[in-house]
Design an enzyme around this catalytic site. Structure first.
Site: not given
Ligand code: PGA
Ligand code: ZN
Length: 427
Positions: A206, A338
């Site tokens: 990231e 998300k």
């Molecule tokens: P991931 O990580 O997109 O790999 O799940 C982001 C998070 O855990 O917040």
């Molecule tokens: Zn997370």
């Protein structure tokens, strides 16, 4: 047929920030308006997430998405053609019913979320509105407090360190623009300090610096030093935020911190995190316990929930029912949202509303596998979520979101209001 009826649904393969295939959906309306969106993809996923449908086999290491794209161009297109793009709820429900599996494994959550977001973009375009304004409706909005990664870790950095995200939150800034300027200074300072220590070896998934540290606590110390080196006050201008992503290193109720050479039970884990909260200016902690360790979550929130934001990600997977349950059981006091964990915009929004109803804070979040798609910047504003998380302050799949927020701030003009530290209800 109305002007905003869906005329064409098209899926295509594009590639994400890890160079892996992903789904892009394009929606065209009768009046010519077009909406487009790209599905993101997680690496440290909760077990209850909508399925990220991959082909398997050998092509692109098994990550190809021809089946998910086939869903968009086949059954999803057949379902949605002629539907009104302004009816987001109805369209999402058609896809949920058409898929008819608990985790969207038939069409693929990646296919469904790309279409769901593309429909919203098309509807906004048809009304000559930016997406944030379209989803806001009459609701007043604030620009979200960002949490921005400085060091990567966990599954995003070859498990070089156990903690997954070491982030800062610019709680002392007056505007979003000032907040991002602070973070730019902190990110640069962290790079300078890593270089001086002979530890600058690149970045993680990231965009946070690769975590060359002797222990998890060393990384926290370095994070505080970076804030100071940028001329800012730790805990006043910028606070720390951690995503421990503990499900990743837990099994059978135990937590194995490989870098520290420690194997802890749930009480030991709680003690360690409480010790970090005492020693460092930490304002927010995500997934401090495994998704199945309900007792760990409950006890920890009872012990620390009045002092620090405790965020459920893998625990809740953007599911309204799980959010409501967690609120009742007092498992956490904040929720990560998300959209691709839920699979549709409507379900992700329902999870956010469940959080707001229960007075839990909310953070709209990207995934570790991202693209130039900026939808979540718009959703964080339009849904008035209060907080946003999209990774580090480097790599254009991350900067695209921060830069979009700057454009939204400018477009709001005198109405621009930055949620800032006030978005953290516990401090
Ligand atoms: P991931 O990580 O997109 O790999 O799940 C982001 C998070 O855990 O917040
Ligand atoms: Zn997370």
């Amino acid at each position: 047929m109305s002007a905003t009826s869906i005329a064409r649904v098209h899926g295509r393969r594009v590639f994400d920030s890890r160079g892996r295939p992903t789904v892009e959906a394009q929606i065209e309306l009768q009046n010519g308006a077009i909406g487009r969106a790209i599905a993101p993809s997680g690496a440290s996923r909760g077990s209850q997430e909508a399925v990220d449908l991959r082909d398997g086999g050998v092509r692109f290491g098994g990550h190809d998405v021809t089946r998910a794209i086939g869903s968009v161009n086949g059954p999803i297109a057949a379902l949605l053609r002629g539907s009104d793009a302004l009816d987001q709820k109805g369209i999402d429900q058609q896809m949920i019913d058409g898929d008819a599996t608990p985790a969207k494994s038939r069409f693929g959550g990646n296919a469904i979320v790309a279409v769901s977001l593309a429909v919203a973009h098309a509807a906004a375009a048809a009304q000559n509105m930016p997406l944030w304004r379209y989803v806001a409706g009459d609701q007043a909005v604030a620009l979200p407090l960002p949490e921005i990664q400085i060091f990567g870790g966990g599954a995003h950095a070859g498990r070089r360190i156990d903690i997954q995200d070491l982030m800062v939150m610019p709680i002392g800034a007056e505007t979003l623009g000032a907040a991002l300027a602070m973070v730019a200074d902190i990110y640069r300072a962290a790079g300078t300090l890593m270089q001086e220590a002979g530890k600058l070896t690149g970045v993680a998934d990231e965009g946070g610096y690769w975590p060359v540290f002797e222990s998890n606590e060393d990384a926290l110390t370095m994070l505080v030093r970076a804030i100071e080196h940028a001329g800012l006050r730790p805990g006043v201008d910028a606070a720390l935020s951690l995503d421990i992503a503990a499900t990743e290193f837990s099994s059978n109720g135990r937590y194995r911190l490989a870098l520290d050479g420690r194997d802890l039970d749930r009480d030991g884990m709680a003690e360690l995190v409480l010790h970090w909260i005492e020693r460092f200016p930490i304002a927010s902690i995500e997934d401090p316990f495994a998704e199945d360790d309900v007792t760990g979550w409950r006890r920890f929130t009872a012990a620390a929930g009045s002092r620090v934001q405790i965020v459920g990600d893998d625990l809740l997977t953007t599911n309204a029912a799980r959010v409501a349950e967690a609120a009742t059981g007092q498992l956490c006091n904040a929720v990560l949202i998300k959209p691709n964990q839920a699979g549709t915009l409507t379900e992700a929004h329902a999870a956010l509303e469940a959080a707001q109803r229960a007075s839990l804070s909310a953070i709209v979040s990207a995934r570790s596998g991202e693209s130039e798609d900026v939808s979540i910047a718009h959703l964080a504003v339009g849904w008035n979520a209060g907080q946003i998380k999209v990774g580090s302050f480097a790599r254009s799949e991350r900067m695209a979101k921060w830069n979009e927020l700057l454009r939204i701030e400018e477009a709001l003009g005198n109405d621009a209001r930055y949620a800032g530290g006030g978005a953290l209800r516990v401090r």
